[in-house]
Design a protein around this motif. Sequence first.
Motif, short mmCIF file in Angstrom:
data_model
loop_
_atom_site.label_atom_id
_atom_site.label_comp_id
_atom_site.label_asym_id
_atom_site.label_seq_id
_atom_site.Cartn_x
_atom_site.Cartn_y
_atom_site.Cartn_z
N THR A 151 0.83 -1.20 0.00
CA THR A 151 0.00 0.00 0.00
C THR A 151 0.87 1.25 0.00
O THR A 151 0.63 2.19 -0.77
N GLU A 187 2.39 6.32 -7.01
CA GLU A 187 1.46 7.31 -7.55
C GLU A 187 2.09 8.70 -7.56
O GLU A 187 1.90 9.48 -8.49
N MET A 236 5.60 0.60 -12.87
CA MET A 236 4.26 0.37 -13.38
C MET A 236 3.92 -1.12 -13.37
O MET A 236 2.83 -1.53 -12.96
N ARG A 238 3.27 -2.30 -9.95
CA ARG A 238 1.95 -1.89 -9.50
C ARG A 238 0.88 -2.80 -10.10
O ARG A 238 -0.03 -3.25 -9.39
#
Lengths: 252, 219, 58
Positions: A17, A24, A226, A229
């Motif tokens: 998290t 982000e 990316m 993620r």
Amino acid sequence: MTESLAIRKFSDLANPTCFLALAERVLPWLAALCCVLLAVGLFLSFTTEGDYQQGDTVRIMYIHVPAAWLSMMCYSVMALSAIGTLVWRHPLADVSHKAAAPLGAAFTLIALVTGSLWGKPMWGTWWVWDARLTSVFILFLMYLGLIALNRSMDDPSRAARVSAVLILVGFVNIPIIKFSVDWWNTLHQPASVIRLDGPTIDPEFLWPLLIMAVAFTLLFFCLHIMAMRNEIWRRRVATQRRLAARMAGRGD
Amino acid sequence: MTALLLRDLKLSIRAGGGALIGILFFLTVVAVIPFGVGPDLNLLARIGPAIVWIGALLAALLGLDRMFQTDRDDGSLDLLLMQEPPLVLTVLVKCLAHWIANVLPLVIASPLLGLFMNMNEVAIGAAMLTLFVGSPALTLIGAVGAAVAVTLPRGGLLVSILVLPLCIPVLIFGVSATYAAVEDPAPFLPPFLILTAITMFFAVLGPVGAALALRNAGD
Amino acid sequence: MTHAFYIVTAYAVTAAVVLSLIAWTFFDGRARRRELAELDAKGLRRRGTAAPGGAPSP
């Protein structure tokens, strides 16, 4: 076992998290910087003059050398993540080396193809079995093998641990392979950045090369973050689906 | 440990001739080569050592995936994992057993194939010697692959794909030592000693990696 | 430019590989995000609030 499992699941909740939040925030900046550098690098690599020996084909070097550098750096990143997986059982490390493998394979492919395209006008052949080409080709095969292994296992955490072992064994092996391939073909080309124009490397070639190298490295990290993620999301979707199925089965 | 060695040897001999299939495969691969490159004896003599080595390499990979899988199927792998002596040692013994049962016959069969390839006596001897020294490395590297793929139901092909790139140094030094024995200017000892060093190195790395993978591959 | 063919092909291949990598990562990410949103819409929460009976959401 259940306790360590619980702990792992717990950190699984906490750490990714944080990572997602960090990604982000960082990603737009990283991507923007990468785009700028890539643009500058491309501009420079097409406006600088050609080498008197290699002619304009030296421009291929501006993408070939960064790709080759990345192909090695990516494996190092994977090896570091593999240590993280095996020693600390860190879930992010699992995700990291799984996400890095396809990227490494892609950049190795670029290095191979551009090298071949450089070799055709320079050496007169698409492919020579010289030491460096051969080692990079073996590296490519190792990447593909790792991807295949990761794909063939269902349980992601077990797949991660097992492929981490293989990554590390491969990492220890790379110097041996390099050495043996050098032995096998002593006609290899001398070392990389310096070899481009000899010791008196012209800054005219060095600048685009360095900028492209930095840009490619940033590109790799962007894509890596990316892909990590995506992998985290994929796992979350899988766990939630499983949870949903379990709850539906229980009749809630 | 001796008991484990004997048990593994007995099992692999009784379990329907893994060694025999290995030798047959080796024979077939080597026998197919002349059909591909033509029956020119000089050419065959020149590429003979390489062919014998490649054939042996492929044949040595053949039975690898069964190394730990049979143990896993009948549950004895769990016992081995819980045993008193370190797992690394157990894996080393298993590698030894696998090598004696499956790869040593290939080494013994290699002179016959050398004759087929029109190699001279020195080359045959050198090929056999380098195979004898180098093939344990193949088994030891293969043990890592076998351990990694132990939970996969059809891991055989995957093991070969994973292991083959890592076997390239062994192949290079094995073949170059064999050639060095035949062709005069090149010295035989350096590549041969490097081959020995590689085998020694993998005698450490292989079992450690395989033990690590086995511990992690468990459910 | 000399050897324009090779240079252009090299850059084209690189561009193709890099772009497809970016596209793949991007669209993969979008699909995952959509799946998560769908699951969210169905009322499945991540933090174990929707798991009665003390079953911790893994």
